[in-house]
Design a protein around this motif. Structure first.
Motif, short mmCIF file in Angstrom:
data_model
loop_
_atom_site.label_atom_id
_atom_site.label_comp_id
_atom_site.label_asym_id
_atom_site.label_seq_id
_atom_site.Cartn_x
_atom_site.Cartn_y
_atom_site.Cartn_z
N GLY A 127 10.98 -2.50 16.27
CA GLY A 127 10.77 -1.39 15.34
C GLY A 127 9.50 -0.64 15.65
O GLY A 127 8.69 -1.05 16.50
N ARG A 129 7.28 0.12 13.19
CA ARG A 129 6.22 -0.36 12.29
C ARG A 129 6.59 -1.74 11.78
O ARG A 129 7.76 -2.04 11.51
CB ARG A 129 6.06 0.60 11.11
CG ARG A 129 5.52 1.96 11.52
CD ARG A 129 5.07 2.87 10.37
NE ARG A 129 5.29 2.37 9.04
CZ ARG A 129 6.04 2.99 8.12
NH1 ARG A 129 6.64 4.12 8.39
NH2 ARG A 129 6.17 2.48 6.92
N GLU A 131 6.16 -3.05 8.89
CA GLU A 131 6.78 -3.02 7.56
C GLU A 131 8.29 -2.81 7.67
O GLU A 131 9.07 -3.41 6.93
CB GLU A 131 6.17 -1.90 6.70
CG GLU A 131 4.67 -2.04 6.46
CD GLU A 131 3.83 -1.57 7.66
OE1 GLU A 131 4.25 -0.67 8.42
OE2 GLU A 131 2.74 -2.15 7.85
N ARG A 132 8.71 -1.95 8.58
CA ARG A 132 10.14 -1.69 8.76
C ARG A 132 10.86 -2.91 9.33
O ARG A 132 11.98 -3.22 8.93
CB ARG A 132 10.35 -0.49 9.67
CG ARG A 132 9.99 0.82 9.02
CD ARG A 132 10.30 1.98 9.92
NE ARG A 132 9.94 3.23 9.28
CZ ARG A 132 10.00 4.39 9.87
NH1 ARG A 132 10.39 4.48 11.13
NH2 ARG A 132 9.65 5.49 9.22
#
Length: 173
Positions: A127, A129, A131-132
């Motif tokens: 990904g 980021r 968080e994603r």
């Protein structure tokens, strides 16, 4: 070199096939007709190259053709290896389920290394980021009902060199 193919077979291969093997090791050219481009470089026809590749697959020298994506230059830098401690009787089925999850780019089984490493199923989530990536993992855990399966999330800190299969001997200085 694949151990299933006797070395004597390689000693007697035609020079054009030896050149083809070295070229395939470098990767297919990114052109509309890669087999034709390889044929021109090693002195074979396109049909001969394709027949040779089929034969090498049948003999076990080439198991598969894959793609190495250099994802970091594309901005995909939040890469997590999720390791799972799955009961051995369930690991194959869970591996199949995880492998078809859209966020999972790679999934495979490995032996445990007890007592320090109890994990036997690995899946990669790439990904842009962290968080994603973690959100995608949370969705997978929820969708697949994996809350009770012990796991760890290991984010990559360094990119290592990636390369495809090797079909020629390394030259020693």
């Amino acid at each position: 070199m694949n151990a299933h193919l006797p070395l004597s077979a390689l000693r007697h291969e035609p020079p054009a096939e030896r050149r083809l093997r070295a070229l395939v090791e470098q990767g297919l050219p990114l052109v509309p007709r890669p087999w034709q481009a390889l044929a021109e470089r090693c002195g074979l026809t396109e049909a001969e190259v394709m027949a040779c590749m089929r034969r090498w697959q049948e003999e076990g020298l080439v198991k598969r053709l894959g793609l190495v994506v250099r994802h970091r230059p594309l901005g995909i830098t939040a890469n997590a290896m999720v390791v799972w401690d799955v009961p051995d009787a369930e690991v194959r089925e869970l591996g199949r389920r995880l492998a078809v999850e859209p966020a999972v780019t790679l999934c495979y089984r490995r032996p445990r290394r007890l007592p320090d490493w109890p994990y036997n199923l690995f899946c990669m989530i790439h990904g842009t980021r962290r968080e994603r990536v973690l959100a995608a993992l949370d969705e997978i855990v929820e969708r697949q009902a994996l809350q009770a399966i012990p796991r760890r999330v290991l984010f990559s800190l360094k990119a290592y060199r990636q390369r495809g299969g090797r079909y020629t001997r390394e030259e020693r200085p």
